[in-house]
Design a protein around this motif. Structure first.
Motif, PDB file in Angstrom:
ATOM      1  N   VAL A  38     -31.598   4.394 -64.301  1.00 21.87           N
ATOM      2  CA  VAL A  38     -31.996   4.739 -62.927  1.00 21.87           C
ATOM      3  C   VAL A  38     -33.521   4.802 -62.797  1.00 21.87           C
ATOM      4  N   LEU A  48     -26.950   2.124 -55.923  1.00 22.19           N
ATOM      5  CA  LEU A  48     -26.156   2.509 -57.090  1.00 22.19           C
ATOM      6  C   LEU A  48     -24.729   2.782 -56.664  1.00 22.19           C
ATOM      7  N   HIS A  57     -26.081  10.217 -63.026  1.00 21.37           N
ATOM      8  CA  HIS A  57     -26.637   9.124 -62.225  1.00 21.37           C
ATOM      9  C   HIS A  57     -27.274   9.687 -60.960  1.00 21.37           C
TER      10      HIS A  57
END
Lengths: 281, 336
Positions: A38, A48, A57
């Motif tokens: 990321v 994403l 994430h």
């Protein structure tokens, strides 16, 4: 990574205290994958599509500890108003859903839409090794390669789907699944966050240059159980991976003890403040 | 006078939507010219809009997911699923992703996705290419299900749906309707549209004028063919039938808005294709009972296809599918 670790540990504790319902899938041990990948994206335009194990994430994307914990606690001040919980989180260009593999064609479609619009954005789809059991993954890879979608598939291969080892689920070599579609695969160790970042950065550059989809295959380890439940994995093996494959310990060795301690302390304070704000410290 | 076929109308709607908005993409199997789709609905469109008609592999699940992703990012994809039976392959994407996102996400994202598919039997395609399974998608939160009949203007409705919807729409086209001319008031059946609050009109069709009906038949989509045939055949018998045909099937509110066209003073029959249990018709019948309790002159009758697979053989198929003889018999029985 340390921040993610503290948040995940806090979530497990809150769960044990009965302060949240449903389920909570932590990524303890896999933080290097989340942060490495990321950190390489362009947050303004890249998208994403995460999965059931998506807290890391999400935090790597926007650092919204408060919204995440509140969401998992089912509070109206959660990032999705308590509607989504652990597995259904969305904010700006970050999306998750709780269905294995379903997000993969969606991510391909998102990438294609941005290509048609000419924005130069890349979409990322996060998969676990267990997700390779789903047919949608292969349909999506075929379409992504056929139409040269600007998509990076990120596989976090932790060797287990819930309680079942990968060896009881998949024939053949998962790292080679994408190759017959013409999607180049790069394999890297997920515990090395800097290596993950460098590879992700390179692959995103290739995708942005119009070379079509790429797959990043990360070997990683999940230290905690699938969710909040029992862990029947071999205890000695768990101890070994904790000792040898911890992305945080790896990074600590690289950045030095003093810097590590500064970062650790700052993360601890940040998480504590949020827990206090939510009244669950 | 409009002499357009159902298929030509749908094609006009698709073309119109593509012409007026560059965000509209057609996605599906075998869509490219010269083939132009399995039922030729997209014929000519890939020639006129080569960059926005995407022919796909046989991957209904991925196509639906892909279009969902495109819709989230601001395009207006229209997916063609070659046969309605194949919707089973799209179900996960539709039920667990496309319809969920606008309802559960923080940003209340828009998913302007239209999934078109030809439904129903009557053409001898056999058990896996002839079913009416739209009932499986009724009651999914956030999913609009539309199925215009011969008494609607399907092309204009489709164009508006593609250009204006903000959430997923399952758009059901009965393949038995494709070659037929739309009802235009040019024969013995009178027809008019009642506009509702949701933009999906109710078509009212009568085989008489100047008095009240003997019977009210409520139907949609492909059932309009046997219904209109039975209404024509009952004219010499002077049996007055009013047909009510909603174009939208899912009921957002407890009472469908078009119940305002019903009094309960005449016997009511609900007719549909698809197997009889757990259907649109059973929902409508239940709502009629709740809304008109004490005012219904008779229990609501229901007609549907037989509880069986749809056979390939023409004679066998006709025994399974709802037809005009069954309708005539039920209409006559309900007034005697």
């Amino acid at each position: 990574m340390i921040l993610i670790r503290y948040v995940e540990q806090s979530l497990l504790r809150l769960y044990a205290q009965g302060l949240m319902g449903g389920t909570v899938h932590t990524c303890i041990g896999q933080e290097g994958c989340a942060v490495g990948v990321v950190s390489a994206i362009d947050r303004q335009r890249d998208m994403l599509f995460s999965n059931h194990r998506g807290h890391g994430h999400y935090l790597a994307y926007c650092g919204d500890i408060h919204g995440l914990i509140a969401e998992i606690m089912g509070l109206p001040i959660g990032v999705c108003g308590g509607m989504g919980g652990s597995q259904h989180i969305q904010r700006e260009n970050f999306y998750t859903n709780g269905i294995q593999g379903a997000g993969v064609p969606i991510a391909v479609g998102m990438g294609l839409a941005e290509r048609f619009k000419g924005t130069g954005a890349v979409s990322l789809a996060f998969l676990g090794d267990g997700t390779f059991g789903e047919g949608a993954v292969y349909e999506a890879m075929n379409l992504a390669a056929l139409w040269s979608a600007p998509t990076l598939f990120v596989v976090e291969h932790n060797g287990y789907a819930q309680s079942t080892p990968s060896s009881l689920q998949h024939a053949g070599d998962l790292s080679r699944r994408a190759e017959p579609f013409g999607i180049p695969v790069t394999r890297t160790e997920g515990a090395d966050v800097i290596a993950v970042f460098e590879v992700a950065n390179r692959l995103l550059g290739q995708i942005r240059a119009g070379k079509g989809p790429r797959l990043l295959f990360l070997d990683t380890h999940r230290f905690a159980p699938h969710s909040k439940g029992d862990d029947f994995r071999d205890r000695e093996e768990l101890e070994r991976i904790n000792r040898e494959c911890d992305p945080i310990q790896r990074l600590a060795a690289q950045i030095g003890a003093d810097t590590y301690e500064q970062v650790r302390k700052a993360a601890e304070i940040e998480v504590d403040i949020v827990l206090q704000e939510l009244g669950v410290q | 006078m409009n002499t357009e076929s159902y298929l030509d109308s749908i094609r006009r709607g698709l073309r119109g939507a593509m012409e007026s908005d560059e965000r509209v993409y057609l996605i599906g199997e075998d869509l490219l010219d010269p083939y132009g789709g399995a039922f030729k609905v997209s014929k000519g469109l890939s020639t006129e809009f080569p960059k926005r008609v995407l022919t796909t592999p046989i991957s209904e699940s991925a196509i639906t997911g892909l279009a969902t992703g495109m819709a989230i990012r601001g395009l207006r994809p229209v997916v063609e699923i070659m046969f309605g039976d194949f919707l089973t392959l799209c179900t996960d994407q539709l039920v667990n992703s496309a319809t969920k996102f606008p309802l559960m996400y923080r940003d209340k994202v828009r998913v302007p996705l239209v999934l078109r598919t030809p439904m129903g039997g009557g053409r001898g395609y056999g058990p896996t290419h002839s079913q009416s399974i739209e009932k499986m998608f009724l009651g999914v939160p956030g999913l609009t299900v539309v199925s215009p009949s011969l008494a609607h203007d399907p092309g204009t409705l489709l164009k508006r749906t593609i250009l204006e919807s903000e959430r997923p729409v399952l758009w059901v086209e009965y393949k038995s309707l494709y070659p037929k001319q739309l009802l235009n008031g040019g024969d013995e059946l009178r027809i008019w549209q009642v506009e509702g609050e949701d933009g999906y009109p109710l078509a009212v069709v009568e085989n008489f004028s100047g008095s009240d009906p003997d019977v009210v038949v409520i139907a949609y989509g492909g059932a309009s063919v046997p219904l209109f045939e039975s209404m024509r055949r009952l004219i010499p018998e002077e049996i007055r039938v009013r047909g009510l045909l909603p174009s939208r099937l899912d009921t957002r509110t407890k009472t469908p808005w078009w119940f305002s066209e019903i009094t309960g003073r005449e016997p009511i029959i609900v007719a549909e294709h698809g197997t009889r249990g757990f259907t649109w018709g059973s929902e409508i019948a239940a709502e009629l009972n709740l809304t008109f309790f004490g005012r219904l002159v008779a229990p609501v009758r229901r007609l549907a296809d037989a509880d069986n697979v749809v056979p390939a053989g023409r004679g066998l198929e006709r025994e399974v599918l709802l037809n005009e003889e069954q309708l005539i018999k039920a209409i006559v029985e309900s007034i005697t």
